[in-house]
Write a protein that holds these residues in place. Structure first.
Motif, PDB file in Angstrom:
ATOM      1  N   GLY A 173      31.562  37.753   8.826  1.00 58.69           N
ATOM      2  CA  GLY A 173      30.281  37.064   8.933  1.00 58.69           C
ATOM      3  C   GLY A 173      29.516  37.450  10.188  1.00 58.69           C
ATOM      4  N   LEU A 174      30.213  37.564  11.314  1.00 61.32           N
ATOM      5  CA  LEU A 174      29.565  37.971  12.558  1.00 61.32           C
ATOM      6  C   LEU A 174      29.089  39.419  12.485  1.00 61.32           C
ATOM      7  N   ALA A 175      29.933  40.291  11.927  1.00 61.11           N
ATOM      8  CA  ALA A 175      29.545  41.695  11.800  1.00 61.11           C
ATOM      9  C   ALA A 175      28.328  41.839  10.891  1.00 61.11           C
ATOM     10  N   SER A 176      28.288  41.066   9.800  1.00 62.23           N
ATOM     11  CA  SER A 176      27.150  41.118   8.888  1.00 62.23           C
ATOM     12  C   SER A 176      25.886  40.605   9.569  1.00 62.23           C
ATOM     13  N   GLY A 177      26.022  39.532  10.344  1.00 66.84           N
ATOM     14  CA  GLY A 177      24.872  39.003  11.063  1.00 66.84           C
ATOM     15  C   GLY A 177      24.312  39.996  12.068  1.00 66.84           C
ATOM     16  N   ALA A 178      25.213  40.696  12.764  1.00 67.83           N
ATOM     17  CA  ALA A 178      24.761  41.707  13.728  1.00 67.83           C
ATOM     18  C   ALA A 178      24.070  42.867  13.021  1.00 67.83           C
ATOM     19  N   ALA A 179      24.641  43.304  11.893  1.00 67.42           N
ATOM     20  CA  ALA A 179      24.058  44.426  11.163  1.00 67.42           C
ATOM     21  C   ALA A 179      22.687  44.083  10.594  1.00 67.42           C
TER      22      ALA A 179
END
Length: 246
Positions: free
Chosen positions: A181-187
């Protein structure tokens, strides 16, 4: 980010973090289901979801060795599917108006605990298709509501496996789901890294609550716990609905 909120809001977030972490330590799940609706009262829904993801990753990493040692192999299949489907859920959240998102998050939380409050059933049929469906739904809910638990919990709790295996499997999935979820938010450019600082502020309360919950595990009657959590969750959901329609 932190300076935008008063002492009352920070104190409420600390209490919510402590209480939801206690439930996590006690049962192996429930942290995001309880925490996100409360955080969404003071934060935009996207920020509430991502802040809960930060906290889930922090507490998961603090006990990662135990989780890796105790988790069932099926957890890795679910984790892989969560990694693929979480971005779709987060995208849906990013294009949803805040009030509608708060309502959906509240309803997801309520539906999850309605399932938990129902009488226990026998072991579920866990064929590959069932495992796949759990992974896809968990990923979508991770992205949209920061709650991978609603499909995962019945999958493990409804089976005749040791309690510690079920808890370790669920916690490992939730930790990895939150990382995705964090990686998707950053991307997608929707992750405010100041939320990490706020998460660090809340993390001691999470550590303490999780530790106390783990110590209390097995000492509290299941019916009592289910009733208390249902009342807390119902209050958070009603508050979220009130804010959406006010």
């Amino acid at each position: 980010m932190i300076g935008e909120y008063g002492a009352a809001a920070i104190l409420s977030a600390l209490l919510a973090a402590f209480g939801s972490a206690f439930v996590r330590g006690l049962t192996g799940f429930g942290m995001a289901i309880l925490l996100v609706p409360i955080l969404a009262l003071a934060l935009p829904p996207v920020a509430a979801v991502l802040l809960a993801n930060f906290l889930s990753v922090f507490i998961g990493l603090s006990e990662i060795r135990r989780l890796l040692r105790g988790a069932e192999r099926s957890a890795w299949i679910i984790i892989a599917l969560v990694a693929v489907t979480t971005p779709a859920g987060l995208y849906l959240l990013s294009i949803t108006t805040p009030d509608i998102a708060r309502v959906v998050i509240a309803l997801i939380a309520v539906s999850a605990f309605f399932a938990i409050l129902l009488p226990r059933r026998g072991a579920l049929d866990h064929r590959p298709a069932t495992t796949g469906a759990v992974g896809v739904m968990s990923g979508l809910m991770t992205g949209y509501a920061g709650m991978p638990g609603p499909p995962v919990v019945p999958y493990y709790v409804g089976r005749d496996i040791p309690r510690e295996v079920a808890k370790a499997s669920m916690m490992l999935i939730f930790t990895c789901a939150s990382s995705v979820g964090l990686a998707s938010g950053a991307a997608m450019g929707v992750l405010d890294w100041h939320l990490g600082l706020l998460a660090l502020l809340l993390f001691p309360a999470v550590l303490l609550g999780n530790w106390l919950g783990d110590r209390a595990s097995g000492r509290i009657e299941d019916r009592t716990w289910r009733t208390c959590v249902g009342l807390v969750l119902g209050g958070a959901a009603l508050a979220a609905l009130w804010k959406a329609f006010a």
